[in-house]
Design a protein around this motif. Structure first.
Motif: not given
Lengths: 174, 304
Positions: B68, B85-86, B89, B65
């Motif tokens: 990202f 970002n999550w 990912f 992660i």
């Protein structure tokens, strides 16, 4: 061509073996250093490579072999200690410094080295070079990678195909 | 004496003089890729024709992660606070799963919260190992079809004690049904309630199942768990019960409802029972039904 020095040269009793490169240059090294290669280790354990015989290495030229042996000689003492669990921090730092400097070479030499390491099954050397090449790729855009690694310019068809590919793989970009 | 070089990939595909890197065999390019993070590995597909499909066959991928994390939002234990970002990912990981042929999937540990149902889509998986704590997966786990599944082992920790508190614990039967194509199956720490009444009507056939191992399972449900497997697995050859228990006070196994082996199981060749203490009930049960198992051999082994 002179054979590379074998370690510090202070162990007169060390068993020596002879390796013969594809261009017929003979290298005399300590068996312990050559044994970093899994393939050579078997031959050496069988008693090969000693005296006037020598072990022919038809896939490795002398320039590459000399570089490979430089690595093996430096790493042999640590390998003999089973990965040197009791090595001092100074020893480890020295090996690390050696490794960093060792791969600071032309790309074409790197590729010859990784091929030789692969053929001779020297895992540490193969990883070292692979990591160096990966570092040259890391964080770069495809265009920058192609430039850095000397890829030939794509033909217009290739470029078009690549653009289409880039669209399809949008999820791997931003 | 040289090890044969591994298959060298299509240098002939490149019209102009190929670069030295691309001339390396696939396995070495894969080794180089193994030092890169997954997203960059995928990005190599646009380098040239030679690299187009190379990444699809990498032996391992490091999906991190951190790759990202755009820098906005502080990273806490490697997890960016930033939702974007999550999402990136997640989007990447989902797409990746659709493009690669994942053969082996190990999920050891992990967790989800109340509203995050974990859906696993990995249609090429041949080996599945799932070792999770039911209490940690409150929202449950769902497996999509795995038609190539060969071996699966499912270990549900904390099941006995707190299984009913978790959706994963309550849905064990559904989880098992999604493994219906498996050839060799190991189940550990299953509870009696894994098979309820509805199961008998909705369960698919385990048509490929040859080997079944039940470990630390409670079989005091009139042997219904076992019965269901025997009924739905026409080709079962080997059944192993290791450290299976029968809860105290359950004597119903003798009852007429006990229908474990009502079906003729001519294929079953070996039943192994590995036990610590009392094996008496299990033995009686099998002896009682042995006429339905014409080719079966029993093996008993006591361990400490």
């Amino acid at each position: 061509m002179a054979a590379p020095e074998s370690g510090d040269g202070n162990n007169g009793a060390a068993r020596m073996v002879t390796l013969i490169s594809s261009d017929n240059t003979r290298f005399e090294v300590e068996a312990a250093a050559a044994s970093l290669s899994q393939t050579l280790q078997l031959t050496i354990l069988d008693g090969g490579g000693g005296g006037g015989d020598g072990i022919p290495l038809p896939n490795v030229d002398s320039a590459t072999l000399s570089k490979v042996l430089e690595y093996c000689i430096k790493h042999a003492p640590a390998a003999a200690n089973g990965g040197a669990p009791n090595a001092t921090a100074v020893d480890r730092a020295e090996l690390e410094r050696f490794d960093n400097e060792f791969v600071n070479i032309d790309q074409s030499v790197l590729y010859s080295l990784i091929m030789a390491a692969h053929n001779l099954e020297i895992e540490g050397l193969q990883s070292l070079v692979a990591k160096k090449v990966a570092d040259m790729i890391k964080g770069k855009s495809p265009m920058e990678i192609r430039r850095t690694l000397g890829f030939p310019d794509p033909t217009p068809e290739e470029q078009a195909e690549m653009n289409a590919h880039m669209l399809e793989y949008g999820w791997a970009y931003e | 004496m040289m090890k044969p070089a591994c298959a060298s990939g299509g240098t002939s595909l490149v019209a102009s003089e190929p670069d030295r890197l691309s001339a390396l065999p696939d396995c070495l390019l894969h080794t180089i890729m193994s030092f890169l993070k997954a997203r960059q590995v995928v990005q190599t597909c646009v380098l040239s024709t030679r690299w187009r499909h190379l990444w699809c066959s990498v032996p391992c991928l490091d999906i991190d992660i951190d790759e990202f994390n755009t820098g906005s939002g502080l990273s806490y234990l490697g997890v960016p606070h930033n939702d974007k970002n999550w999402e990136d990912f997640e989007d990447f990981a989902v797409n990746l799963m659709l493009h690669i042929t994942l053969k082996s999937l190990v999920i050891d540990g992990g967790s989800n919260s109340y509203d995050d149902y974990l859906v696993i889509t990995a249609p090429s998986v041949a080996n599945l190992h799932l070792a999770v704590d039911v209490v940690c997966f409150h929202a449950g786990i769902s497996l999509n079809e795995m038609p190539c599944l060969d071996k699966a082992s499912i270990l549900l920790l904390g099941n006995r004690e707190r299984g009913m508190e978790s959706k994963l614990g309550r849905d064990q039967f559904k989880l098992l049904c999604s493994l219906s194509t498996v050839v060799s199956l190991e189940l550990s720490n299953l509870m009696t309630m894994v098979f309820s009444e509805e199961c008998t009507t909705t369960c698919k056939q385990f048509k490929n199942l040859r080997n079944l191992l039940l470990e630390n399972c409670d079989v005091s449900d009139d042997f219904q768990t076992m019965a269901l497997f025997l009924e739905t697995s026409p080709h079962l050859e080997k059944l192993t019960l290791r450290h299976c228990t029968i809860s105290n006070g359950t004597k119903k196994w003798i009852s007429s409802q006990c229908r474990s082996l009502n079906v003729l199981r001519a294929n079953l060749k070996l039943t192994k029972i590995i036990y610590k203490d009392d094996v008496c009930q299990l033995v009686q049960h099998f002896v009682h039904n042995s006429e339905n198992l014409p080719n079966n051999q029993f093996e008993f082994r006591k361990v400490d």
